[in-house]
Scaffold this motif. Sequence first.
Motif, short mmCIF file in Angstrom:
data_model
loop_
_atom_site.label_atom_id
_atom_site.label_comp_id
_atom_site.label_asym_id
_atom_site.label_seq_id
_atom_site.Cartn_x
_atom_site.Cartn_y
_atom_site.Cartn_z
N LEU A 247 2.05 -5.34 7.09
CA LEU A 247 1.36 -5.17 5.90
C LEU A 247 -0.07 -5.47 6.71
O LEU A 247 -0.71 -4.59 5.81
CB LEU A 247 1.72 -6.81 5.19
CG LEU A 247 2.26 -6.75 3.51
CD1 LEU A 247 1.53 -5.69 2.86
CD2 LEU A 247 3.58 -6.37 3.55
N THR B 37 2.52 -3.93 -3.40
CA THR B 37 3.30 -3.75 -2.37
C THR B 37 4.78 -4.83 -2.78
O THR B 37 4.97 -5.54 -2.79
CB THR B 37 2.27 -4.20 -0.58
OG1 THR B 37 2.67 -5.46 -1.33
CG2 THR B 37 1.30 -3.45 -0.06
N ASN C 220 0.26 -8.03 -3.96
CA ASN C 220 1.28 -8.47 -2.76
C ASN C 220 2.32 -8.90 -3.36
O ASN C 220 1.63 -10.14 -3.51
CB ASN C 220 0.54 -9.24 -1.27
CG ASN C 220 2.06 -9.19 -0.63
OD1 ASN C 220 2.76 -8.30 -0.34
ND2 ASN C 220 2.53 -10.41 -0.20
N SER D 62 -7.23 -9.40 -1.82
CA SER D 62 -5.32 -9.20 -2.04
C SER D 62 -4.95 -10.17 -2.35
O SER D 62 -6.18 -11.99 -2.65
CB SER D 62 -4.69 -8.77 -0.32
OG SER D 62 -2.92 -9.17 -0.87
#
Length: 435
Positions: A129, A86, A147, A167
């Motif tokens: 998100l 992202t 991220n 993540s």
Amino acid sequence: MSKGLKVAVIGGGSSYTPELVEGFIRFHQELPIKELWLVDIEAGLHKLSIVGNLAKRMVEQSGLPIDVHLTTDRREAIRDADFISTQMRVGMLEARGRDESIPLKYGVIGQETTGPGGMMKALRTIPVLLDICRDMEELAPNAWLLNFTNPAGMVTEAIHTYTNVRSVGLCNAPIGLTKWLSQTYNTPPAQIYTEFVGLNHLHWVTRVDVNGEDKLPELLNNPAGFTGKNVPQNGWNPDFLRSLGGLPSYYLKYFYMTDEMLAEQQEALLRDGHRAAVVKRVEDELFRLYSDPELNEKPKQLEQRGGAFYSEAAVNLMKSLHNGTNDIQTLNVANRGVIDFLPVEAAIEVNCVVTRNGPLPLPLTRVPAHVKGLIHAVKTYEQLAIRAAVTGDRDLALQAMVHHPLVPNVNTAIPLLNEMLEANKAYLPQFFPQG
């Protein structure tokens, strides 16, 4: 390996994407990507088309079997992906401009990842998100989410707290420091070890070993030091730097040299406009270059952006997770007791061994006692702001604003918060319920 990897990049129309594609091409043997999906929103379609076509030319030039897909269908891009990266900016550069300029009216630092500006970015970004994570839980439950979206530490903590997604948060500062040290000492990065202590954009480097030699005292005697393109080059006070016991992140100038940085920001606003306007000028030039149908490589001008090398960090992490290389990288991960005075779930920025099952944070060898208070204060603000982003609770938002060390008092915080929430109304439905 029979089946190649599928990678989705959310915010694929970003000016950084060509650097990411360059890394995918360069390391294709270790990271055999078959499908690269570049995703953006309708408002970003023009940029996505330009960047995506450059990505296709780069892949074609390489001769590698990577299929590049451009889409606004996020769910299709996420479905069965192995990695999702992202790099988005909710509200785009216009919102960043407001984050940077409104606080200055109140005599407060205006910056896109720290202080009130960083808080607004978190309030806009975290719900989006978390929405992406809900898609991942359904469509790609085994994928890794890398991220880079700022404020990276807060976003990562929100994902760990509110979702089941695997993540990791990344920042370009650690890899940038290693490159700077490598050039300074004419030594390959593999011979350099740095230890990071703290939070994203609030870290101190408390060990610098080059070829087995401790170089920290020497570096602490160099007030010019390492900085980033997106933070002014104000030098550190030599006595202060030497006594600090760790190389400070250049973002710490906002905390340790607040008045000077504020004056510099106010002067720069009059001279050049806010940093977002400067970035827009750099981006406009990049997209003009990207549009050239003859261009089939990443242009050098991309390194003028503050996030240079970020995608090298992303490719390194994907490669290590995929192959289980067990190398050491500086990442944003859950604390789990590494920094003993912070909550277990707090996201911290520290060195980790990257295994196939994810990063394992390493114990710290040096945490200067005098930095603990600032780390704790900023983490308190971060946790309040994360909860405010998820709930839309104005009381939590006010407490987050008041408890940020860069906001001087309640009487500044209340009108500043109200004006910034109102300015971001289009992106903050949680604070403005219909009815």
